[in-house]
Design an enzyme around this catalytic site. Structure first.
Site, PDB file in Angstrom:
ATOM      1  N   CYS A 115       5.061  -2.533  -2.376  1.00 55.75           N
ATOM      2  CA  CYS A 115       5.706  -1.459  -3.637  1.00 55.75           C
ATOM      3  C   CYS A 115       7.444  -1.635  -3.217  1.00 55.75           C
ATOM      4  CB  CYS A 115       5.903   0.174  -2.457  1.00 55.75           C
ATOM      5  SG  CYS A 115       4.252   0.615  -2.591  1.00 55.75           S
ATOM      6  N   HIS A 261      11.232   3.567  -5.711  1.00 53.31           N
ATOM      7  CA  HIS A 261      10.329   3.200  -6.210  1.00 53.31           C
ATOM      8  C   HIS A 261       9.614   4.810  -6.346  1.00 53.31           C
ATOM      9  CE1 HIS A 261       6.140   1.998  -5.925  1.00 53.31           C
ATOM     10  NE2 HIS A 261       6.632   2.574  -3.741  1.00 53.31           N
ATOM     11  N   ASN A 291       1.806   6.771  -8.418  1.00 54.93           N
ATOM     12  CA  ASN A 291       2.504   5.246  -7.697  1.00 54.93           C
ATOM     13  C   ASN A 291       2.187   4.147  -8.400  1.00 54.93           C
ATOM     14  OD1 ASN A 291       3.738   2.934  -6.404  1.00 54.93           O
ATOM     15  ND2 ASN A 291       3.311   4.446  -4.297  1.00 54.93           N
TER      16      ASN A 291
END
Ligand code: UT7
Length: 334
Positions: A115, A261, A291
């Site tokens: 991530c 993020h 995501n």
């Protein structure tokens, strides 16, 4: 020392929209749970038979970014590709981009920081430009998660969250020392590696063993201790943003646009409230894409820029936290 500046942005997501209701036909989940806990309404998943992979989607985003920069593929000096879902165990996706875009034999590296991948990738590219080694670096974040998710009730804590997509930018040398990337701040804490992990295939547990194992072996699916990750994420996001601001003698009031993020809308909102940011000082699109890990910041940055939400001279803050654990921030004067 030179400064580096983003001069072209591009993104690509697969056409195939998968809604929460569609997921509830595959596993025991529902739209209410997913929206309440994550903010996600839908995500894009590569459809069966599509040619899209992380490298292919990355190449599509990269072409747009190079075009928007007003450059050609021959102007690019180096490729940095961030992904946790590469096409091959090796070689990396970066070298595939060199081939797919028919570029000269320039260098290419893959960044494996999940991530935080795009933050690490941007920071890496920035160092090459700062030292004067390269002038134009192509930075890509792309993920093809959907084929590797456990889409049964057993995997629902993870599979409803992740989506596929790619984003790219061209980072270029600028003579203006007041513009571009002001600083980047990177961290890791490997003792929590097992809290968000895909364990196999690994050399310790290779494919023949997996094929012989029982259904209990879920080591090749992503595992996440969601609550543990969430608690660390909110702390580390806040810390690393403050670290970046302090390094530049700035404070949260100076932020014009914060692009987190896209891990969970609740995490983004927590940080937004902590820094007292108004709704137009933060950009979220997890509702549409889920995501997308290393692609999430660059897809969001591209969208925010294209919607006119980022203007010349704005202070743009990017920050991420994820598997590793790894986390980081990049402070940009646009
Ligand atoms: O991008 C990298 C970084 N990632 C993150 O930062 C993610 C951080 N963590 C999170 O976003 C959240 O922890 C999740 C969204 C993953 C989970 O939310 P949560 O509020 O922490 O839920 P939970 O895991 O504690 O699960 C609560 C309940 C459980 O049922 P019981 O044990 O209370 O009966 C789960 O089995 O919700 C159940 N559950 C689901 N129910 C319906 C878990 N997944 C689902 C689902 N649909 N998809």
């Amino acid at each position: 020392m030179y400064n580096s500046k983003i001069i072209g942005l591009g993104s690509y997501v697969p056409d195939n929209v998968v809604t929460n209701d569609e997921l509830s036909k595959m596993m025991d989940t529902n739209d209410e749970w997913i929206q309440e806990r994550t903010g996600i309404k839908e995500r894009r998943w590569v459809s069966k038979g599509s040619e899209d992979t992380s490298a292919v989607m990355g190449a599509k985003a990269a072409k747009i970014a190079i075009d928007k920069a007003g450059l050609t593929k021959d102007d690019i000096d180096f490729i940095v590709f961030a992904t946790l879902s590469p096409d091959y165990y090796f070689p990396g996706c970066g070298v595939q981009i060199q081939d797919m875009l028919d570029m000269p034999t320039i260098g290419a590296i893959d960044i494996r920081n999940q991530c935080s991948g795009f933050i690490y990738a941007l920071s890496t590219a920035d160092q090459f430009i700062k030292t004067g080694m390269y002038k134009n670096v192509l930075v890509i974040g792309a993920e093809y998660h959907s084929n590797g998710l456990d889409k049964t009730t057993r995997g629902r804590g993870v599979s409803v969250i992740f989506g596929d997509g790619a984003g790219a930018c061209v980072l270029s040398r600028t003579e203006d020392n007041n513009k571009g990337i002001l600083s980047s701040h990177l961290h890791s804490q490997g003792k929590h590696a097992d809290k968000l992990i895909v364990k196999s295939p690994s050399i310790k547990h290779w494919v023949p063993e997996i094929l012989e194992s029982t259904e209990e072996d879920t080591s090749y699916y992503p595992f996440m201790d969601g609550t543990f990750v969430f608690k660390h994420a909110v702390v580390r996001f806040s810390e690393v943003i403050m670290e970046g601001l302090a390094a530049n003698n700035l404070n949260p009031n100076d932020i014009d646009m914060f692009i987190p993020h896209q891990a969970n809308l609740r995490i983004s909102q927590f940080v937004q409230h902590k820094f007292k940011l108004k709704d137009d000082q933060i950009y979220n699109n997890i509702m549409k894409y889920g995501n997308t890990t290393a692609a999430s910041i660059i897809i969001a940055l591209t969208e925010a820029f294209e919607k006119g939400k980022i203007k010349d001279n704005d202070l743009v803050v990017l920050a991420a936290f994820g598997s590793g654990f790894t986390w980081g921030s990049v402070i940009i004067r646009w």
